[in-house]
Design a protein around this motif. Structure first.
Motif, mmCIF file in Angstrom:
data_model
loop_
_atom_site.group_PDB
_atom_site.id
_atom_site.type_symbol
_atom_site.label_atom_id
_atom_site.label_comp_id
_atom_site.label_asym_id
_atom_site.label_seq_id
_atom_site.Cartn_x
_atom_site.Cartn_y
_atom_site.Cartn_z
ATOM 1 N N VAL A 177 7.143 5.989 3.599
ATOM 2 C CA VAL A 177 8.222 5.389 2.813
ATOM 3 C C VAL A 177 7.923 3.914 2.549
ATOM 4 C CG1 VAL A 177 10.688 4.838 2.751
ATOM 5 C CG2 VAL A 177 9.924 7.014 3.705
ATOM 6 N N LYS A 178 7.463 3.210 3.579
ATOM 7 C CA LYS A 178 7.170 1.783 3.432
ATOM 8 C C LYS A 178 6.070 1.544 2.408
ATOM 9 C CE LYS A 178 8.515 0.546 8.175
ATOM 10 N NZ LYS A 178 8.027 0.032 9.482
ATOM 11 N N LEU A 179 5.028 2.378 2.438
ATOM 12 C CA LEU A 179 3.926 2.193 1.502
ATOM 13 C C LEU A 179 4.359 2.520 0.075
ATOM 14 C CD1 LEU A 179 1.096 1.455 0.837
ATOM 15 C CD2 LEU A 179 0.318 3.696 1.604
ATOM 16 N N ALA A 180 5.136 3.581 -0.101
ATOM 17 C CA ALA A 180 5.641 3.918 -1.438
ATOM 18 C C ALA A 180 6.482 2.779 -1.993
ATOM 19 C CB ALA A 180 6.458 5.209 -1.376
ATOM 20 N N SER A 181 7.259 2.143 -1.124
ATOM 21 C CA SER A 181 8.084 1.014 -1.546
ATOM 22 C C SER A 181 7.231 -0.167 -1.976
ATOM 23 C CB SER A 181 9.017 0.598 -0.397
ATOM 24 O OG SER A 181 9.821 -0.496 -0.768
ATOM 25 N N LYS A 182 6.124 -0.404 -1.285
ATOM 26 C CA LYS A 182 5.214 -1.491 -1.663
ATOM 27 C C LYS A 182 4.522 -1.193 -2.994
ATOM 28 C CE LYS A 182 4.218 -3.146 3.020
ATOM 29 N NZ LYS A 182 3.179 -3.307 4.066
ATOM 30 N N LEU A 183 4.207 0.075 -3.212
ATOM 31 C CA LEU A 183 3.515 0.451 -4.441
ATOM 32 C C LEU A 183 4.389 0.237 -5.672
ATOM 33 C CD1 LEU A 183 1.695 3.694 -3.229
ATOM 34 C CD2 LEU A 183 0.625 1.525 -3.853
ATOM 35 N N VAL A 184 5.676 0.557 -5.572
ATOM 36 C CA VAL A 184 6.549 0.366 -6.737
ATOM 37 C C VAL A 184 6.694 -1.123 -7.053
ATOM 38 C CG1 VAL A 184 8.814 0.228 -5.580
ATOM 39 C CG2 VAL A 184 8.634 1.218 -7.870
ATOM 40 N N GLU A 185 6.565 -1.982 -6.043
ATOM 41 C CA GLU A 185 6.629 -3.426 -6.280
ATOM 42 C C GLU A 185 5.428 -3.893 -7.109
ATOM 43 O OE1 GLU A 185 6.867 -5.314 -2.515
ATOM 44 O OE2 GLU A 185 8.916 -4.669 -2.105
ATOM 45 N N GLN A 186 4.299 -3.220 -6.968
ATOM 46 C CA GLN A 186 3.098 -3.600 -7.707
ATOM 47 C C GLN A 186 3.107 -3.089 -9.145
ATOM 48 O OE1 GLN A 186 -0.683 -2.965 -5.723
ATOM 49 N NE2 GLN A 186 0.324 -2.788 -3.758
ATOM 50 N N ALA A 187 3.835 -2.010 -9.376
ATOM 51 C CA ALA A 187 3.825 -1.394 -10.704
ATOM 52 C C ALA A 187 4.541 -2.267 -11.725
ATOM 53 C CB ALA A 187 4.481 -0.022 -10.639
ATOM 54 N N GLN A 188 4.035 -2.254 -12.952
ATOM 55 C CA GLN A 188 4.652 -2.961 -14.061
ATOM 56 C C GLN A 188 5.490 -1.990 -14.874
ATOM 57 O OE1 GLN A 188 1.466 -4.928 -16.255
ATOM 58 N NE2 GLN A 188 0.265 -4.991 -14.381
ATOM 59 N N LYS A 189 6.249 -2.533 -15.808
ATOM 60 C CA LYS A 189 7.063 -1.706 -16.698
ATOM 61 C C LYS A 189 6.179 -0.671 -17.399
ATOM 62 C CE LYS A 189 10.060 -2.065 -20.765
ATOM 63 N NZ LYS A 189 10.646 -3.005 -21.767
ATOM 64 N N GLY A 190 6.594 0.603 -17.335
ATOM 65 C CA GLY A 190 5.847 1.666 -17.969
ATOM 66 C C GLY A 190 4.672 2.189 -17.157
ATOM 67 N N GLN A 191 4.538 1.743 -15.914
ATOM 68 C CA GLN A 191 3.362 2.087 -15.105
ATOM 69 C C GLN A 191 3.758 2.879 -13.866
ATOM 70 O OE1 GLN A 191 1.169 -1.085 -12.856
ATOM 71 N NE2 GLN A 191 -0.489 -0.558 -14.237
ATOM 72 N N THR A 192 2.885 3.799 -13.459
ATOM 73 C CA THR A 192 3.022 4.545 -12.207
ATOM 74 C C THR A 192 1.817 4.240 -11.336
ATOM 75 O OG1 THR A 192 4.248 6.343 -13.262
ATOM 76 C CG2 THR A 192 3.211 6.823 -11.139
ATOM 77 N N ILE A 193 2.056 3.891 -10.079
ATOM 78 C CA ILE A 193 0.973 3.581 -9.143
ATOM 79 C C ILE A 193 1.099 4.460 -7.904
ATOM 80 C CG2 ILE A 193 0.053 1.829 -7.580
ATOM 81 C CD1 ILE A 193 0.587 -0.264 -9.574
ATOM 82 N N THR A 194 -0.026 4.957 -7.448
ATOM 83 C CA THR A 194 -0.080 5.665 -6.179
ATOM 84 C C THR A 194 -1.237 5.113 -5.363
ATOM 85 O OG1 THR A 194 -0.018 7.842 -5.127
ATOM 86 C CG2 THR A 194 -1.575 7.551 -6.929
ATOM 87 N N SER A 195 -1.416 5.636 -4.159
ATOM 88 C CA SER A 195 -2.523 5.206 -3.298
ATOM 89 C C SER A 195 -3.755 6.062 -3.570
ATOM 90 C CB SER A 195 -2.115 5.355 -1.830
ATOM 91 O OG SER A 195 -1.812 6.720 -1.553
ATOM 92 N N GLN A 196 -4.906 5.570 -3.177
ATOM 93 C CA GLN A 196 -6.136 6.351 -3.319
ATOM 94 C C GLN A 196 -6.030 7.649 -2.537
ATOM 95 O OE1 GLN A 196 -9.701 4.115 -2.543
ATOM 96 N NE2 GLN A 196 -8.937 2.297 -3.563
ATOM 97 N N GLN A 197 -5.413 7.565 -1.360
ATOM 98 C CA GLN A 197 -5.255 8.749 -0.506
ATOM 99 C C GLN A 197 -4.452 9.827 -1.224
ATOM 100 O OE1 GLN A 197 -3.354 7.880 3.270
ATOM 101 N NE2 GLN A 197 -2.467 9.935 3.375
ATOM 102 N N THR A 198 -3.373 9.439 -1.893
ATOM 103 C CA THR A 198 -2.534 10.402 -2.595
ATOM 104 C C THR A 198 -3.185 10.880 -3.877
ATOM 105 O OG1 THR A 198 -0.570 9.330 -1.668
ATOM 106 C CG2 THR A 198 -0.228 10.774 -3.558
#
Length: 262
Positions: free
Chosen positions: A111-132
């Motif tokens: 949950v913590k990592l998913a929350s950090k990833l959404v902070e990095q994403a810009q408008k219109g963008q989806t980000i995930t981890s390399q592992q996922t």
């Protein structure tokens, strides 16, 4: 404890909308976005765990389902008309791994990592981890190459150097945010009359430096001589080098704040 995919979706442009349209109009528009995000999540088998202001947290059985939901989220919010001069969007981050379910909530490092990833994403963008990204089905593998590139780029940026005339400021893990504007006390004080008192902020979010617009007229960002991007209540990840300006300029001799990432 069980494995799942946790997705966060955050409405982009909500801060700007509140400032320009007022609380009542903005809250109504944001609520409409949240409802659309909820329907998009549930249409691909997601369970909305909770909403936090202008953000939703969703639990999926697989990362493929999260990708499908993210695509629908972007499409359904993009289809909405602008509210005044603000066009809302959404940015998404998700990660797969073990989660701890406590009643209706979900906790843990995933949950913590998913929350950090959404902070990095810009408008219109989806980000995930390399592992996922590695867990995606073959049909979705093309997305994983782009996502790995984004994550690698974010990890490589340790500092951002900001220069304006005789001022030089460094934004880093120790000094995580710098305000740019005409107001006395800003980290970078500018004299351009088109700039707002507290025009924008450069800050570190989950390993990536972004510029967030707070201004009346918008913030122009030029990265590595590419076409200028106008931000209105939105944010943009900084990379390589470029200029932050208060009107549409495309050359280094103008009254701009220069930045370099490294």
């Amino acid at each position: 404890m069980s494995d799942a995919t946790v997705l966060f979706a955050d409405v982009s442009g909500s801060t700007r909308l509140i400032e320009t349209a007022g609380d009542a109009v903005a809250l109504k528009a944001i609520a409409r976005c949240i409802e659309r995000l909820r329907k998009a999540a549930e249409s691909t088998g997601g369970r909305v765990v909770k909403t936090i202001g202008d953000e939703v947290m969703v639990l999926f059985a697989t990362p493929d389902a999260a990708v499908q939901a993210a695509a629908k989220m972007h499409a359904t919010i993009a289809a909405l008309p602008a509210v005044g001069d603000t066009k809302l969007g959404v940015h998404v981050g998700f990660h797969s791994g073990p989660v701890i379910q406590v009643e209706k909530d979900v906790l843990g490092e995933t949950v913590k990592l998913a929350s950090k990833l959404v902070e990095q994403a810009q408008k219109g963008q989806t980000i995930t981890s390399q592992q996922t990204a590695a867990l995606l089905s073959p049909a979705l593998k093309p997305y994983s190459r782009e996502l790995r590139e984004i994550m690698s780029q974010a990890a490589s940026t340790a500092v951002v150097r900001l220069t304006y005339r005789d001022q030089a400021v460094v934004c880093s893990r120790e000094h995580r945010s710098v305000v740019i504007g005409r107001e006395y006390g800003c980290g970078v004080m500018v004299s351009d009359r088109t700039a707002s008192r507290r025009h924008c902020t450069v800050e570190l979010r989950g390993g990536q430096f972004v510029v967030q617009d707070h201004s009346t007229n918008g913030t122009y960002v030029t990265i590595d001589n590419e076409r200028s991007v106008l931000l209105k209540g939105e944010d943009l990840a900084l990379r390589r080098y470029g200029w932050i300006s208060f009107s549409d300029v495309r050359y280094a001799g103008a009254d701009v704040v220069q930045f370099s990432c490294g």
